[in-house]
Motif scaffolding. Sequence first.
Motif, PDB file in Angstrom:
ATOM      1  N   PRO A 128       3.391 -14.904  -2.052  1.00  0.00           N
ATOM      2  CA  PRO A 128       2.412 -15.190  -0.996  1.00  0.00           C
ATOM      3  C   PRO A 128       1.827 -13.890  -0.460  1.00  0.00           C
ATOM      4  O   PRO A 128       2.560 -12.984  -0.053  1.00  0.00           O
ATOM      5  CB  PRO A 128       3.241 -15.919   0.074  1.00  0.00           C
ATOM      6  N   GLY A 129       0.512 -13.783  -0.503  1.00  0.00           N
ATOM      7  CA  GLY A 129      -0.111 -12.552  -0.041  1.00  0.00           C
ATOM      8  C   GLY A 129      -1.568 -12.475  -0.426  1.00  0.00           C
ATOM      9  O   GLY A 129      -2.197 -13.471  -0.768  1.00  0.00           O
ATOM     10  N   GLU A 130      -2.102 -11.265  -0.373  1.00  0.00           N
ATOM     11  CA  GLU A 130      -3.517 -11.027  -0.621  1.00  0.00           C
ATOM     12  C   GLU A 130      -3.792 -10.616  -2.064  1.00  0.00           C
ATOM     13  O   GLU A 130      -2.889 -10.233  -2.803  1.00  0.00           O
ATOM     14  CB  GLU A 130      -4.035  -9.928   0.313  1.00  0.00           C
ATOM     15  N   MET A 131      -5.080 -10.690  -2.411  1.00  0.00           N
ATOM     16  CA  MET A 131      -5.570 -10.180  -3.684  1.00  0.00           C
ATOM     17  C   MET A 131      -6.737  -9.242  -3.386  1.00  0.00           C
ATOM     18  O   MET A 131      -7.367  -9.323  -2.332  1.00  0.00           O
ATOM     19  CB  MET A 131      -6.008 -11.321  -4.608  1.00  0.00           C
ATOM     20  N   ASN A 181       0.002  -9.048   3.981  1.00  0.00           N
ATOM     21  CA  ASN A 181      -1.365  -8.580   4.203  1.00  0.00           C
ATOM     22  C   ASN A 181      -1.538  -7.160   3.696  1.00  0.00           C
ATOM     23  O   ASN A 181      -0.597  -6.364   3.704  1.00  0.00           O
ATOM     24  CB  ASN A 181      -1.705  -8.618   5.698  1.00  0.00           C
ATOM     25  N   PHE A 182      -2.755  -6.843   3.267  1.00  0.00           N
ATOM     26  CA  PHE A 182      -3.066  -5.510   2.778  1.00  0.00           C
ATOM     27  C   PHE A 182      -3.511  -4.602   3.926  1.00  0.00           C
ATOM     28  O   PHE A 182      -4.158  -5.047   4.881  1.00  0.00           O
ATOM     29  CB  PHE A 182      -4.173  -5.564   1.729  1.00  0.00           C
ATOM     30  N   ILE A 183      -3.178  -3.328   3.786  1.00  0.00           N
ATOM     31  CA  ILE A 183      -3.603  -2.296   4.724  1.00  0.00           C
ATOM     32  C   ILE A 183      -4.275  -1.203   3.915  1.00  0.00           C
ATOM     33  O   ILE A 183      -3.643  -0.625   3.017  1.00  0.00           O
ATOM     34  CB  ILE A 183      -2.407  -1.724   5.508  1.00  0.00           C
ATOM     35  N   ASP A 184      -5.542  -0.919   4.192  1.00  0.00           N
ATOM     36  CA  ASP A 184      -6.276   0.123   3.484  1.00  0.00           C
ATOM     37  C   ASP A 184      -6.304   1.388   4.329  1.00  0.00           C
ATOM     38  O   ASP A 184      -6.620   1.338   5.521  1.00  0.00           O
ATOM     39  CB  ASP A 184      -7.713  -0.329   3.201  1.00  0.00           C
ATOM     40  N   LEU A 185      -5.993   2.512   3.701  1.00  0.00           N
ATOM     41  CA  LEU A 185      -6.054   3.775   4.430  1.00  0.00           C
ATOM     42  C   LEU A 185      -6.302   4.928   3.467  1.00  0.00           C
ATOM     43  O   LEU A 185      -6.226   4.773   2.248  1.00  0.00           O
ATOM     44  CB  LEU A 185      -4.773   4.008   5.234  1.00  0.00           C
ATOM     45  N   ASN A 186      -6.613   6.097   4.051  1.00  0.00           N
ATOM     46  CA  ASN A 186      -6.795   7.336   3.310  1.00  0.00           C
ATOM     47  C   ASN A 186      -5.907   8.391   3.962  1.00  0.00           C
ATOM     48  O   ASN A 186      -6.063   8.666   5.156  1.00  0.00           O
ATOM     49  CB  ASN A 186      -8.264   7.767   3.360  1.00  0.00           C
ATOM     50  N   PRO A 187      -4.957   8.967   3.218  1.00  0.00           N
ATOM     51  CA  PRO A 187      -4.075   9.974   3.820  1.00  0.00           C
ATOM     52  C   PRO A 187      -4.834  11.110   4.497  1.00  0.00           C
ATOM     53  O   PRO A 187      -4.334  11.705   5.454  1.00  0.00           O
ATOM     54  CB  PRO A 187      -3.256  10.483   2.621  1.00  0.00           C
ATOM     55  N   ALA A 188      -6.055  11.418   4.003  1.00  0.00           N
ATOM     56  CA  ALA A 188      -6.844  12.497   4.599  1.00  0.00           C
ATOM     57  C   ALA A 188      -7.184  12.211   6.058  1.00  0.00           C
ATOM     58  O   ALA A 188      -7.413  13.138   6.844  1.00  0.00           O
ATOM     59  CB  ALA A 188      -8.127  12.709   3.796  1.00  0.00           C
ATOM     60  N   ASP A 189      -7.207  10.931   6.447  1.00  0.00           N
ATOM     61  CA  ASP A 189      -7.496  10.569   7.832  1.00  0.00           C
ATOM     62  C   ASP A 189      -6.274  10.708   8.730  1.00  0.00           C
ATOM     63  O   ASP A 189      -6.364  10.528   9.942  1.00  0.00           O
ATOM     64  CB  ASP A 189      -8.010   9.124   7.903  1.00  0.00           C
ATOM     65  N   PHE A 190      -5.117  10.998   8.127  1.00  0.00           N
ATOM     66  CA  PHE A 190      -3.874  11.109   8.891  1.00  0.00           C
ATOM     67  C   PHE A 190      -3.191  12.441   8.613  1.00  0.00           C
ATOM     68  O   PHE A 190      -1.978  12.518   8.433  1.00  0.00           O
ATOM     69  CB  PHE A 190      -2.928   9.952   8.537  1.00  0.00           C
ATOM     70  N   GLY A 191      -3.994  13.491   8.562  1.00  0.00           N
ATOM     71  CA  GLY A 191      -3.437  14.812   8.338  1.00  0.00           C
ATOM     72  C   GLY A 191      -3.134  15.130   6.888  1.00  0.00           C
ATOM     73  O   GLY A 191      -2.511  16.154   6.600  1.00  0.00           O
ATOM     74  N   GLY A 192      -3.550  14.269   5.967  1.00  0.00           N
ATOM     75  CA  GLY A 192      -3.372  14.550   4.545  1.00  0.00           C
ATOM     76  C   GLY A 192      -2.171  13.909   3.899  1.00  0.00           C
ATOM     77  O   GLY A 192      -2.012  13.979   2.674  1.00  0.00           O
ATOM     78  N   GLN A 252       1.069  -2.946   1.394  1.00  0.00           N
ATOM     79  CA  GLN A 252       1.316  -4.350   1.702  1.00  0.00           C
ATOM     80  C   GLN A 252       2.308  -4.459   2.862  1.00  0.00           C
ATOM     81  O   GLN A 252       3.186  -3.612   3.028  1.00  0.00           O
ATOM     82  CB  GLN A 252       1.846  -5.100   0.482  1.00  0.00           C
ATOM     83  N   SER A 253       2.151  -5.511   3.670  1.00  0.00           N
ATOM     84  CA  SER A 253       2.977  -5.660   4.865  1.00  0.00           C
ATOM     85  C   SER A 253       4.320  -6.313   4.575  1.00  0.00           C
ATOM     86  O   SER A 253       5.220  -6.271   5.420  1.00  0.00           O
ATOM     87  CB  SER A 253       2.231  -6.492   5.917  1.00  0.00           C
ATOM     88  N   LEU A 254       4.477  -6.912   3.397  1.00  0.00           N
ATOM     89  CA  LEU A 254       5.716  -7.590   3.037  1.00  0.00           C
ATOM     90  C   LEU A 254       6.261  -6.969   1.759  1.00  0.00           C
ATOM     91  O   LEU A 254       5.538  -6.830   0.771  1.00  0.00           O
ATOM     92  CB  LEU A 254       5.459  -9.094   2.820  1.00  0.00           C
ATOM     93  N   THR A 255       7.532  -6.583   1.766  1.00  0.00           N
ATOM     94  CA  THR A 255       8.154  -6.051   0.554  1.00  0.00           C
ATOM     95  C   THR A 255       8.961  -7.152  -0.119  1.00  0.00           C
ATOM     96  O   THR A 255       9.429  -8.100   0.531  1.00  0.00           O
ATOM     97  CB  THR A 255       9.077  -4.865   0.860  1.00  0.00           C
ATOM     98  N   ILE A 256       9.132  -7.026  -1.436  1.00  0.00           N
ATOM     99  CA  ILE A 256       9.905  -8.022  -2.173  1.00  0.00           C
ATOM    100  C   ILE A 256      11.345  -8.050  -1.683  1.00  0.00           C
ATOM    101  O   ILE A 256      11.976  -9.108  -1.583  1.00  0.00           O
ATOM    102  CB  ILE A 256       9.834  -7.721  -3.684  1.00  0.00           C
TER     103      ILE A 256
END
Length: 280
Positions: free
Chosen positions: A117-120, A182-193, A248-252
């Motif tokens: 159960p989750g996103e695509m 749920n998916f979380i999109d991010l860029n490490p460069a926006d958080f100090g690399g 992803q917000s849920l781990t197996i």
Amino acid sequence: MTLQQEIVGNAMQMAVVSLQSGQTVYCEAGKFLFKTANVTMETRLSGPSGGGGQSQAGAGGAGGASGAGGGMGGMLRQAMGTAMQVGQRALAGESLAFQYFTSTGGEGTVGFAGVLPGEMRALELDGTRAWFAEKDAFVAAESTVEFGIAFQGGKTGRSGGEGFVLEKFTGRGTVIIAGAGNFIDLNPADFGGRVDVDTGCVVAFEEGIQYGVQRVGGLNRQGVMNAVFGGEGLSLATLEGNGRVILQSLTIESLANALRKAQGGDKQGPTGGLFSTNAG
């Protein structure tokens, strides 16, 4: 041609793909849901850009035109390439076969889904950057996208658990992946690399992102507390650089632990972490 697809649903999403006449999409075995009658289905052991992944009619025609010499050599190379692909996927614990769907006589429709159960998410590859994904994230892709296995070697692979084997996508076209929660999109460069995450939370990341594993704390009191009672074990994944990352917000593991607890089989007590009985 561009793959026309729509991701529908909420808690358990699926991808509905519209194929133009002659267009082909392939999926990992077990991810297919439904198709219209004018879409043919073929199961092969090789990926689309491997020797055995090419059109069977085309291979046969080439053999007939080139005669016994060139035809036999081509067949041998094809067999060797297929065997290497299958061997890599077997070592990685992936499905040994792919299913190919081709629309004939007009537009056709095919449906795919993940296994949790989750996103695509549909990723568009332009040929300049590869994408890497966790094992079993792959759902389906255009035949112009190459599926491969990337072994994360050395210290990272031994320590990382989920990070030892990654799926790699190259070429041009659409690839569809799935994850849990749920998916979380991010860029490490926006958080100090750099960002540090649970190793089971990584779904996919662009080429150029450096993936690694670090120990949770040192061999001191706090480090032991983190490992034993923190629920993260001894390691965290590290993602560094400038590029897209999908978490992803849920781990197996957390899902498996919740199911065991609901069935009265939870033997972890209040600690989790290093004392976890989860074999995965």
